[in-house]
Design a protein around this motif. Sequence first.
Motif, PDB file in Angstrom:
ATOM      1  N   LYS A  41       0.835  -1.209   0.000  1.00 40.85           N
ATOM      2  CA  LYS A  41       0.000   0.000   0.000  1.00 40.85           C
ATOM      3  C   LYS A  41       0.868   1.258   0.000  1.00 40.85           C
ATOM      4  O   LYS A  41       0.652   2.173  -0.804  1.00 40.85           O
ATOM      5  N   THR A  42       1.858   1.295   0.916  1.00 45.48           N
ATOM      6  CA  THR A  42       2.732   2.461   0.976  1.00 45.48           C
ATOM      7  C   THR A  42       3.526   2.611  -0.317  1.00 45.48           C
ATOM      8  O   THR A  42       3.722   3.718  -0.819  1.00 45.48           O
ATOM      9  N   THR A  43       3.959   1.476  -0.857  1.00 39.97           N
ATOM     10  CA  THR A  43       4.680   1.517  -2.133  1.00 39.97           C
ATOM     11  C   THR A  43       3.807   2.181  -3.202  1.00 39.97           C
ATOM     12  O   THR A  43       4.284   3.020  -3.975  1.00 39.97           O
ATOM     13  N   LEU A 156      -3.549   9.609   2.219  1.00 41.74           N
ATOM     14  CA  LEU A 156      -3.374   9.401   3.654  1.00 41.74           C
ATOM     15  C   LEU A 156      -2.865   7.992   3.891  1.00 41.74           C
ATOM     16  O   LEU A 156      -3.488   7.034   3.430  1.00 41.74           O
ATOM     17  N   ASP A 157      -1.743   7.865   4.577  1.00 41.36           N
ATOM     18  CA  ASP A 157      -1.158   6.542   4.817  1.00 41.36           C
ATOM     19  C   ASP A 157      -1.368   6.132   6.267  1.00 41.36           C
ATOM     20  O   ASP A 157      -0.645   6.567   7.142  1.00 41.36           O
ATOM     21  N   GLU A 158      -2.365   5.322   6.517  1.00 44.08           N
ATOM     22  CA  GLU A 158      -2.711   4.851   7.860  1.00 44.08           C
ATOM     23  C   GLU A 158      -2.622   5.968   8.893  1.00 44.08           C
ATOM     24  O   GLU A 158      -1.915   5.852   9.888  1.00 44.08           O
ATOM     25  N   PRO A 159      -3.339   7.063   8.660  1.00 39.47           N
ATOM     26  CA  PRO A 159      -3.142   8.237   9.503  1.00 39.47           C
ATOM     27  C   PRO A 159      -3.660   8.053  10.918  1.00 39.47           C
ATOM     28  O   PRO A 159      -3.290   8.817  11.798  1.00 39.47           O
TER      29      PRO A 159
HETATM   30 MG   LIG Z   1       2.611   1.145   4.827  1.00 38.50          MG
END
Ligand SMILES: [Mg+2]
Lengths: 352, 262
Positions: A41-43, A156-159
């Motif tokens: 996901k972050t990638t 938004l990354d797992e905010p």
């Molecule tokens: Mg991640």
Amino acid sequence: MVTVQLENIKKSFTEPVLKGLNLSVKSEEFMSLLGPSGCGKTTTLNIICGFLKPDEGNVYVNDVVVNNLAPHKRDIGLVFQNYALFPHMTVKGNLAFGLKLRKVNKKEIEKMVQEAMELIKLEGKEDRYPRELSGGQQQRVALARALIVKPQVLLLDEPLSNLDAKLRREMRIELRRIHKEVATTTIYVTHDQVEALSLSDRVAIMHNGEIEQIGSPTEIYQRPKTDFIADFMGEQNIISGKVASVAEKETVVSVGDLLIHIPDSSLEKGKEVHLAFRKENVRVNKKKLSNVNVFKAQVIYHAFVGKYVQYLLSLDNIRILADVQVDFATQIYKEGDHVFVELRSEDFWVLQ
Amino acid sequence: MKIKLDLLKWYSLIRFVVTLLPLIIIFLSAFSEASFLSFPPKGFSLKWFVVALTDKSILRSIQTSLLLAAVASMLSLLIGTLASYALVRYRFPGRNIIDSFITAPLTLPMVGLGLGLLFFFSSFLGGLSFINLVFGHVIITLPYVVRNISISLAAVDKSLEQSAMILGAGPITTFYKVTLPLIKPGLISGTLMAFIASFNNTTISLFVASPENLTFPVKIFYFIEFFPDPRMFAISSFVIIASLAIMLALDRIFGLYKIALR
Ligand SMILES: [Mg+2]
Ligand SMILES: Nc1ncnc2c1ncn2[C@@H]1O[C@H](COP(=O)(O)OP(=O)(O)OP(=O)(O)O)[C@@H](O)[C@H]1O
């Protein structure tokens, strides 16, 4: 009108992480990217931002390929899991950072910072340093810092993952409210299904470097397409059987000695299938009330959890879970009790 | 708890005395009247201070050392910042080799390094010049800068730089507005350590300083060898007092103590 599109994105580190990912986010949509830890996901976000280059495939913002655009020219808002507020700047300094780079004049900056502070309900804390704020407050500053420059897209990354459960609930409501107000096209990364379901217009499930299913929260929850998603979206009942007969409106699947009637008619006779049904759709009765999809069962285990009773039941040699709503008039069955399990044919669906 | 605190107090006191004792001896001996090195000092006079501070060759060596330390530490700062950034932020082939190559001078015997440099300079770089002296010093000062900056840089989360970029800052603005302020403590302490390491260095300079570019430690070394009289004590006391004063001033300005504690 801002759309984001990922077309056949491939990315490998030591091994392939994204294997031809396609995703299309509509204008002003709140899209969640949901998947287990380490699924990429972050990638994916890093590729949208331009911090990583895809090995293959294209990233479009508003139908324009942005593959070769540097991150600082992409006009994207980004909120990290750890907030990443600049520790050497005050809240105001953090909020003004992007505005100064855009050469907004001082008066205007002052005004926009005030508006942003109102949006995130932190008026009066402009001159604090990030370390002087609570986690939830830092979180909101990070959100405001991303939004204040009016980006085309918000990522938004797992905010919320560093916040406690109560704050997380509150921030979910806040996020929803703020999204309604600013209506920025948003991609929200999470591995928490409750967050994804409660926040999003649509949810995309990531698995094995691809999008496995995309749909509204209700679709994803009620009709997960695959074993993996069904399992990921919470404990469900999955049983495997063989198609016994196919008729116009009704297909019969045999699971051991049991014959299950389902409405799906697109199956071929003799095919092995996985059937899923939600545990809250299982009815448990003392008597046999119908002839279709009613099976003899025995209670193996029961647990009273307040609003409902959780049963583990054995039907022949398969085991299923049932969550049965109870009030003070409902009979609660005990271990060893013989019961009848009833399901409607439309409660079953076929997994791919 | 009480006992521990007392122990700590005594330990600090003893450390302090042991460190300061040689300095005090040097300081007291500088006021001697005799024309040979002696302790306790014989009589009291300021004549060796006068002799030392009017000796052009000594003053020149101090000047050389200061200039050398300034140039070497500034060069180390420049090269070290770039090198640290590359070493900490990027993974590339040969990264570990370059890392060990930069830090090796801290662990290698300096005599070997000095000798090697002497041969290298005289065979390839046309003998001993101030530039070559600087070159030699940068080799030993660079590790201090790289170590300090690398540690500071590793503590700066990449997501801070990425946040700046996505907010519209190009790589240079990002470095200037975000990275640099956050690694400032490392920059200052690294450069200061580099300055001190260069100013104090005897071994390398002994090999590669030409007679026109004798550094202060080398000068003292020669003096003790050939003219052992108290002027060396006088000038050493002078330098010790001066460095203490500078340290105190820097502490007032930058809060060295705070920096050291980070
Ligand atoms: Mg991640
Ligand atoms: N720079 C990198 N070098 C090597 N492997 C990497 C790198 N970045 C990510 N990976 C690998 O790629 C995979 C996906 O990582 P990613 O960070 O995208 O996961 P994620 O879905 O965001 O997980 P999480 O929910 O835990 O944040 C992981 O297996 C990770 O180990």
